[in-house]
Write an enzyme that holds these catalytic residues in place. Structure first.
Site, PDB file in Angstrom:
ATOM      1  N   GLY A 281      16.982 -24.641  21.967  1.00  8.93           N
ATOM      2  CA  GLY A 281      15.914 -24.828  22.940  1.00  8.93           C
ATOM      3  C   GLY A 281      16.014 -23.969  24.183  1.00  8.93           C
TER       4      GLY A 281
ATOM      5  N   ARG B 296       0.817  -1.206   0.000  1.00  9.23           N
ATOM      6  CA  ARG B 296       0.000   0.000   0.000  1.00  9.23           C
ATOM      7  C   ARG B 296       0.857   1.264   0.000  1.00  9.23           C
ATOM      8  NH1 ARG B 296      -2.855  -1.379   4.079  1.00  9.23           N
ATOM      9  NH2 ARG B 296      -4.111  -2.771   2.790  1.00  9.23           N
TER      10      ARG B 296
ATOM     11  N   GLY C 260      17.701 -18.151  20.006  1.00  4.20           N
ATOM     12  CA  GLY C 260      17.237 -17.750  18.677  1.00  4.20           C
ATOM     13  C   GLY C 260      16.242 -16.604  18.762  1.00  4.20           C
TER      14      GLY C 260
ATOM     15  N   TYR D 180       9.514 -18.008  12.563  1.00  2.00           N
ATOM     16  CA  TYR D 180       9.284 -16.610  12.198  1.00  2.00           C
ATOM     17  C   TYR D 180       7.807 -16.238  12.303  1.00  2.00           C
ATOM     18  CZ  TYR D 180      14.130 -16.406  10.785  1.00  2.00           C
ATOM     19  OH  TYR D 180      15.498 -16.436  10.792  1.00  2.00           O
TER      20      TYR D 180
END
Length: 161
Positions: free
Chosen positions: A100, A78, A104, A140
C-alpha cells in the site's frame, strides 16, 4: 523509493529469510530458487532492500520467452513471426510491511524501464506477465497492460520499436 535502496541484482548478500509478501509461491521462489536461477542465467532478479540493510523489501524477476500469435493481443501480432519474442516479468512481490505504499508500482516502473533498454538492443515485442490473482491482474491493467486473447490472467505491455 525513499525508505528502500535502489534496485540491484539479487546476490548471496541479500537477506531473504524474513521476506513475506502474502503469496507463499512468490516468497518460496525467492528463498529457494532466486539465487539458483540467477546463477544459471534462467532469470535475472532485482531486489530493493530496507534502507541501510540487506533485508529484501521487494523484488522482480525477468526472463526471456515467446508467445504464440493465438495468445497475443492484436497489436502485438501485426507483422511479427510466430512465436513472438517477449520478456517475461516472471515475478514481482513486495514485503507485507511495504504493501500500500507504492513500492509495487515503483518496482514495475523499474522493470519496464529495464525492458525498454533491452529492447533497444535485441528483438523483443512486449513484456508478458502471468498474474497469480485477479488483484494482480487489475494492478497490471491499471499500469497499461492488456489482457491476452485466450489466457485470462496473461497480460502484455507492448515495447516501443
Amino acid at each position: 523509493m525513499g525508505r528502500v535502496t535502489a534496485p540491484e541484482p539479487l546476490s548471496a548478500f541479500h537477506q531473504v529469510a524474513e521476506f513475506v509478501s502474502g503469496e507463499a509461491v512468490l516468497d518460496d521462489w525467492l528463498k529457494q530458487k532466486g539465487l539458483k536461477n540467477q546463477a544459471l542465467g534462467a532469470a535475472r532478479t532485482f531486489v530493493v532492500c530496507k534502507k541501510d540493510t540487506k533485508q529484501v523489501a521487494g523484488f522482480y524477476s525477468l526472463a526471456t520467452g515467446s508467445v504464440n500469435h493465438t495468445e497475443a493481443t492484436g497489436n502485438l501480432r501485426r507483422n511479427m513471426p510466430d512465436p513472438i519474442p517477449v520478456i517475461i516479468l516472471a515475478r514481482l512481490a513486495v514485503d507485507l510491511s511495504f504493501h500500500g505504499k507504492g513500492l509495487g508500482a515503483d518496482l514495475l516502473h523499474d522493470a519496464v524501464l529495464r525492458c525498454y533498454r533491452v529492447a533497444e538492443n535485441i528483438g523483443v515485442r512486449a513484456i508478458m506477465v502471468h498474474a497469480l490473482t485477479e488483484e494482480a491482474k487489475n494492478f497490471y491493467i491499471h499500469h497499461g497492460f492488456k489482457s491476452s486473447q485466450t489466457q485470462q490472467r496473461t497480460l502484455f505491455l507492448r515495447l516501443p520499436q
